[in-house]
Design a protein around this motif. Structure first.
Motif, mmCIF file in Angstrom:
data_model
loop_
_atom_site.group_PDB
_atom_site.id
_atom_site.type_symbol
_atom_site.label_atom_id
_atom_site.label_comp_id
_atom_site.label_asym_id
_atom_site.label_seq_id
_atom_site.Cartn_x
_atom_site.Cartn_y
_atom_site.Cartn_z
ATOM 1 N N GLU A 21 0.826 -1.212 0.000
ATOM 2 C CA GLU A 21 0.000 0.000 0.000
ATOM 3 C C GLU A 21 0.858 1.259 0.000
ATOM 4 O O GLU A 21 0.476 2.286 -0.574
ATOM 5 N N ASP A 22 2.023 1.193 0.620
ATOM 6 C CA ASP A 22 2.898 2.363 0.684
ATOM 7 C C ASP A 22 3.341 2.817 -0.702
ATOM 8 O O ASP A 22 3.596 4.007 -0.918
ATOM 9 N N ARG A 25 1.344 5.662 -2.138
ATOM 10 C CA ARG A 25 1.300 6.945 -1.428
ATOM 11 C C ARG A 25 2.114 7.988 -2.194
ATOM 12 O O ARG A 25 3.021 7.650 -2.958
ATOM 13 N N HIS A 152 5.508 11.045 3.380
ATOM 14 C CA HIS A 152 4.125 10.782 3.781
ATOM 15 C C HIS A 152 3.996 9.401 4.420
ATOM 16 O O HIS A 152 2.950 8.746 4.303
#
Length: 218
Positions: A21-22, A25, A152
């Motif tokens: 998922e990173d 970002r 982030h």
């Protein structure tokens, strides 16, 4: 050489710890997601390998400070090479493939750097540098992109303190003036390269340096 290795190892370890998922970002690079930045790091590693395998017998034309081309305008993400990076990153589809490729090429680049003679001369971008100066530029590159990678990602590890300090020192030399001692190395680098706007207090603290930064390094 040791600082290059430490900075590069820390950055690759941070990429290795990313979740799938990173990769979706945003990063600290305008127009790039984390996956795009990781793809760029693969290209950087290839550049290290190619350059270290391109010896030169000419006198150096640049050093670790004059290597950088300075731009008057911030990056927009619309540069053709930036756009190509986005397309290349998307082609990987599976983030684990990006991790594998970075580990493969990145490990080789790290080994090549450790084996290289710092006094040797290499050619890159139609310029000649000593190996030591060339690798010093990548201490700055790795450190700034480490900050971009975690921009982030709450709780992520910062770049090594030695790499932050050396990168700040080089940026100050390029700018021709030191940042206020009250600035943390991270803040000096982010503000100094236009990655973050200074607060009102920071802007006032910059003094004469305010007219010289940010520096957009290319």
């Amino acid at each position: 050489m040791e600082l290059f290795s430490r900075s590069w190892t820390a950055l690759r370890a941070e990429v290795d710890d990313l979740s799938d998922e990173d990769f979706g970002r945003p990063s600290g690079c305008t127009g790039w997601l984390v996956r795009d930045l990781v793809c760029h790091l693969i290209v950087d590693a290839q550049d290290v390998l190619v350059t270290l395998a391109t010896p030169s017998d000419r006198e150096p034309t640049r050093d670790a400070l004059t290597y950088w081309d300075l731009s008057d305008t911030p990056p927009t993400g619309d540069d053709p090479l930036d756009a190509l990076t986005v397309r290349l990153a998307a082609a990987y589809e599976d983030p684990q493939l990006l991790k594998f490729h970075l580990d493969d090429v990145g490990s080789a680049a790290g080994r090549a750097a450790l084996l290289a003679d710092p006094a040797g001369r290499v050619g890159t971008r139609d310029e000649v540098l000593t190996v030591g100066d060339f690798l010093a530029t990548y201490v700055m590159e790795w450190t700034l992109h480490h900050l971009d990678l975690i921009a982030h990602l709450p709780g992520a590890r910062q770049p090594p303190a030695e790499g932050l300090a050396r990168s700040r020192e080089m940026l100050e030399q390029i700018a021709g003036s030191p940042f206020p001692s009250s600035f943390h190395d991270v803040d000096a680098l982010l503000i100094g390269t236009g990655r973050r706007a200074p607060t009102g207090a920071e802007q006032a603290g910059l003094g004469a340096l305010a007219s010289r930064v940010p520096l957009y390094l290319g």
